[in-house]
Enzyme design. Structure first.
Site: not given
Ligand code: URA
Length: 436
Positions: A103, A182, A189, A204, A208
């Site tokens: 990620h 999320d 956000r 966040s 995930k």
């Molecule tokens: N990627 C995400 O999934 N969340 C964030 O807050 C920033 C980048």
């Protein structure tokens, strides 16, 4: 104030956490505003109430802003992560199936996921990735993939698991079922200017990843003018926090802190980045910075998956077309087709921004490019920008710096993003640090 806080804390504890209502939320906002960390059960009750409609976006937006200004402790980030994971279902892969994931904390022209996921799968590891949409000026892998005609990112849990088992990789969106909290917080956000808060980014991302079921993660923490975190020390702290919170959920993780002071690749937009990823995987255009980062991240993922000679394996799968074929297999499994991918092309209308003077490119404002490309591609998914130069390149007056594509493309919007100076600027590293 201290006495006031204690009273508010007692009141919060006394509340039935299942009924965390607007009054409880107001108290939580006031406490966070005044600098007190919130307890794990407060974060959990708050998220349950938010997802269930008990509290609205106005109050949640205020809490997010208080969290951004006051910061969050690692215990708060971990509690919010847990609350987000518990807001929905979680994926479980069959026993004995080891799955890795990666990620990025958010970049511009960041095609690494699109390339590294099929590449790692082509080397024999399994990758199951839950991705997000565009956030602020940064692109979202899900938006990019959805520009491929027919491709679905809304996979059910069973479809996701079956695809990772059969094809070796899948990239899916968070849904009403997986981390729904999320999905809502992410959009809020984005609307409220509360993205650049390390604790919220950690919750966040890690939520995930945990809900997505993988056992090991690699985080690409972007750092620089176009990242959510500008300072390299803060980015390293964020990287450590991501690795540490992942560890609290029993996951192995590593992080690289990487440069985001200029677009990573050349294409900026949505569909236009799919074209760049496709051409990169096919070996037609191989930007050196993208290649270096793809291979670093893929190697970390392969090592976590226990694949020997990780770097060489990744370089070979990139070179012999195996990674491209795995990309096609992933697209086909999600409803798209090779023909749809190979038909994709840039809009015919284009405008070139040219160098107003000779010299060296000292800066390319990737934040501006991210915002411009997001606006241009809102109703025209293939619209966007392709840069013709990198920071450090020598340019002559009149030479192209970037091309805008699409109905709204305008050279004059692109030109202010470039700074040209007489002296060659010092090169910046691509990878600043590694945390394992
Ligand atoms: N990627 C995400 O999934 N969340 C964030 O807050 C920033 C980048």
């Amino acid at each position: 104030m201290i006495g006031g806080l204690r009273l508010a804390e007692r009141e919060i504890h006394a509340l039935d956490m299942e009924q965390f209502d607007e009054t409880a939320m107001r108290r939580a906002i006031e406490r966070k505003r005044d600098g007190a960390p919130l307890e794990p059960q407060t974060w959990e009750a708050m998220m349950r109430s938010y997802v269930g409609g008990g509290i609205g976006d106005a109050q949640m937006g205020a809490l997010l802003m208080a969290a951004l200004w006051r910061g969050m402790t690692i215990d708060e980030s971990a509690a919010l992560t847990k609350a987000i994971v518990e807001s929905g279902e979680t994926v479980e892969f069959p026993a004995g199936m080891f799955v890795v994931d990666k990620h990025s904390s958010g970049g511009v022209s960041d095609i690494v996921s699109l390339v590294a996921v099929p590449l790692v799968a082509a080397c024999g590891a399994r990758v199951g990735k839950l991705s997000g949409r565009a956030l602020g000026h940064t692109g979202g892998t899900i938006d990019k993939l959805e520009t491929i005609a027919g491709l679905r990112t809304a996979l059910s849990r069973d479809e996701f698991v079956a695809q990772v088992e059969r094809v070796g990789c899948a990239i899916a969106a968070q849904s009403q079922h997986l981390v729904p909290a999320d999905k809502r917080l992410y959009a809020l956000r984005d609307r409220t200017g509360t993205v650049p808060c390390a604790g919220l980014i950690v919750a966040s991302i890690v939520s995930k990843k945990v809900a997505g079921g993988a056992q090991a993660f690699v985080f690409d923490v972007k750092c620089g003018g176009a990242a959510f975190i500008h300072d390299s020390n803060e980015a390293e702290l964020l990287a450590r926090e991501l690795v540490s919170v992942a560890g609290r959920f029993g996951r192995s993780a590593r992080a690289l802190v990487t440069d985001m002071n200029e677009p990573l690749g050349h294409a900026v937009g949505t569909g236009i980045e799919i074209v760049e990823a496709r051409d990169f995987l096919r070996g037609e255009v191989r930007d050196a910075r993208v290649r270096t980062l793809v291979l670093r991240i893929a190697s970390e993922m392969l090592e976590l998956a226990g694949i020997a000679s990780a770097y060489d394996a990744a370089a070979a799968a990139l070179g012999d077309g195996a990674a491209y074929e795995r990309f096609i297999a992933m697209i086909e499994a999600q409803g798209g087709s090779r023909a749809a991918l190979e038909r994709m092309q840039l809009p015919s209308r284009t405008e070139a921004a040219v160098a107003p003077r000779s010299g060296y490119v000292a800066a390319i404002d990737a934040t501006a490019f991210g915002n411009i490309a997001r606006a241009w591609s809102e109703h025209e998914p293939m619209a966007g920008i392709v840069t013709a130069v990198r920071v450090g390149d020598r340019v002559e007056r009149g030479a192209p710096l970037a091309h805008g594509y699409g109905a709204k493309a305008s050279a004059s919007a692109l030109l202010p993003a470039f700074a040209i100076i007489d002296e060659k600027p010092e090169p910046r590293p691509l990878v600043y640090s590694r945390i394992s």
